[in-house]
Design an enzyme around this catalytic site. Structure first.
Site, short mmCIF file in Angstrom:
data_model
loop_
_atom_site.label_atom_id
_atom_site.label_comp_id
_atom_site.label_asym_id
_atom_site.label_seq_id
_atom_site.Cartn_x
_atom_site.Cartn_y
_atom_site.Cartn_z
N LYS A 152 32.13 18.11 2.58
CA LYS A 152 33.31 17.39 3.09
C LYS A 152 32.96 15.91 3.15
O LYS A 152 32.20 15.46 4.01
CB LYS A 152 33.71 17.86 4.49
N GLU A 163 25.70 -0.32 18.60
CA GLU A 163 25.82 -0.44 17.14
C GLU A 163 27.16 -1.08 16.77
O GLU A 163 28.21 -0.61 17.21
CB GLU A 163 25.70 0.93 16.48
N CYS A 197 23.47 2.33 8.43
CA CYS A 197 22.84 2.79 9.67
C CYS A 197 21.47 2.15 9.86
O CYS A 197 20.95 2.11 10.98
CB CYS A 197 22.72 4.30 9.69
N GLU A 220 21.82 12.89 11.16
CA GLU A 220 21.30 11.52 11.16
C GLU A 220 22.45 10.61 11.52
O GLU A 220 23.52 10.68 10.90
CB GLU A 220 20.69 11.17 9.80
#
Length: 483
Positions: free
Chosen positions: A175, A384, A284, A250
């Site tokens: 997906k 973040e 990331c 992750e």
């Protein structure tokens, strides 16, 4: 009219039961529709899982070299299409042409790598404690793997999940993120052209609530591999754990680069600048914090501000230094953090504005942004951002720099710029990150070594890439043979 792409289930291209589609826009020019994709239902996802489960035995019994041959042919098909794939990635995700080409090449290399690894899968032979006995291990596929991938590396991350899963003998349901699904569809097309058995790899687009929920909950799914935000990844891991699925997530990062007095400041600026503003900060592993020793702080701040202001921002097709954000919501997120940082008292020394005039009018653009005089308890230093926004913090010693680097909830990637061998080794030894680098940018990964994070950056279960990728997708059976 844009192309209306279909799902791929049990070797067939099929429409969703919903009959609905969604559009993917070019983030550099939102008047351009890149493609239409299926707004899939939970029933569509269930059919994909069932197809994968039905194909498990045949694919698992296919010899490793034969599986590897299909992956090798897939890599060759992708290589032949590299220019087309690069163009597609630029148009749907916004990366610069150079960045997109590098990512496509990485996907190609990953398939070649695991094509070879498929022939090497085996176990170990141990010495038994008695005569007339054999004692050995063998590695077996888990069954069906659900792969949920993000938009920021829309061909590389699906590749580093799909390739080891298939090499190890698993079937899969992929997906992709709805913001950039086209290039991962091209992976599936290449596998189909290479002769992959029906049902072994399936592809379903749609919302996380409709499709993702089935993939984490379905009893036929044996493993879930997810890359994305910490919030969503945590929910995925908790849902998958309900029936003891193997899970690997992750997630986010707040990655530091520590700059020490022995560093060449110009080199440090290049390292931080590429890490912070490359891929529009939408990685990331992007460097979102520069932790700089007071002896070189002022010089660094001036130089990194100049670096940011000199960057050319524009459509990825023109191959500038930095492209647009992928979606309006991502752009708004960066602008919100810029406002928060100013409200908290950080010193804006470069950028900080959305770009909306002329060639920027129909895209999601923001200036590369640098904040100085950032305190460690500010949100800009702790959360973040996922955009081209760099926070620069001042420290008085190596020890303080290491402590500040570790003083966040994340632990994905971290780097130091120093010519002091003791500092380099102590940093590598003590930094709380799954990836530690010396005199290198926080971004950029080798495909044959493990990748993953600590703390809230990961479920801290299995790593990705290299042999670690195969470890996740296999189970070890120990055989006691008394003859």
């Amino acid at each position: 009219m844009p192309t209306a792409h279909r799902n791929y289930v049990d070797g067939e291209w099929v429409e969703s039961r919903s009959g609905d589609t969604f559009e993917v826009l070019n983030p550099a020019d939102t008047t351009e529709v890149v493609g239409e994709f299926q707004s899939s239902t939970s029933e569509d996802a269930e059919e994909a899982v069932e197809a994968a489960v039905a194909a498990e035995d045949e694919w698992a019994s296919t010899p490793g070299p034969a599986r590897g041959a299909i992956l090798k042919d897939t890599a060759q098909i992708l290589e032949d299409q590299k220019e087309e794939l690069t163009e597609t990635l630029v148009r749907e995700e916004g990366k610069t042409r150079s960045e997109a080409g590098g990512e496509v090449q990485r996907a190609i290399d990953i398939f070649y790598y695991y094509a070879q690894k498929a022939s090497d899968l085996g176990g170990t032979v141990k010495s038994p404690s008695g005569e007339d006995k054999n004692l050995y291990t063998k590695r077996e596929p888990l069954g069906t793997a659900a792969l949920i991938t993000p938009w920021n590396y829309p061909i590389a991350i699906p590749a580093w999940k799909l390739a080891p899963a298939l090499a190890a003998g698993n079937t899969a349901v992929l997906k992709p993120a709805s913001a950039a699904p086209t290039v991962s569809l091209k992976l599936i097309e290449a596998l189909d052209e290479a002769g992959l058995l029906a049902g072994v790899a399936n592809y379903v687009t749609g919302s996380g609530s409709e499709v993702g929920g089935v993939l984490t909950d379905h009893e036929g799914v044996d493993a879930v591999s997810f890359t994305g935000s910490t919030q969503v990844g945590t929910a995925v891991a908790q849902a998958a754990a309900n029936d003891l699925k193997r899970v690997q997530c992750e997630m986010g990062g707040k990655n530091p680069t520590v700059v020490m007095p022995s560093a060449d400041v110009d080199e440090a600026v290049d390292i931080v600048g590429v890490g912070a503003f490359g891929t529009t900060g939408q990685s990331c592993t992007a460097a979102s914090r520069a932790i700089v020793h007071e002896d070189v702080y002022d010089e660094f701040v001036g130089a990194i501000a100049d670096y940011a202001e000199a960057l050319e921002v524009g459509p990825g097709a023109d191959d500038p230094d930095m492209g647009p954000h992928v979606t309006e919501s991502e752009l708004e997120g960066s602008l919100e953090y810029i406002e928060v940082a100013e409200d908290e008292g950080a010193n804006l020394v470069a950028g900080g504005e959305a770009l909306t005039d002329g060639e920027y009018a129909d895209g999601y653009y923001v200036e590369p942004t640098v904040f100085a005089d950032v305190e460690n308890d500010m949100r800009i230093a702790q959360e973040e951002v996922f955009g081209p926004v760099l926070a620069v913090l001042k420290v008085g010693s190596f020890e303080e720099g290491l402590a500040v680097a570790n003083d966040v909830d994340y632990g994905l990637s971290a780097s130091i710029v120093t010519q002091d061998l003791t500092e380099a080794n102590q940093f590598a030894e003590n930094v709380e990150a799954g990836v530690a680098k010396v005199n290198e940018k926080t971004t950029g990964l080798e495909l044959h070594v493990p990748f993953g994070g600590y703390k809230d950056s990961s479920t801290n279960t299995y790593r990705e890439q290299g042999d670690a990728g195969l470890d996740f997708f296999t189970s070890t059976k120990t055989v006691y043979m008394n003859y």
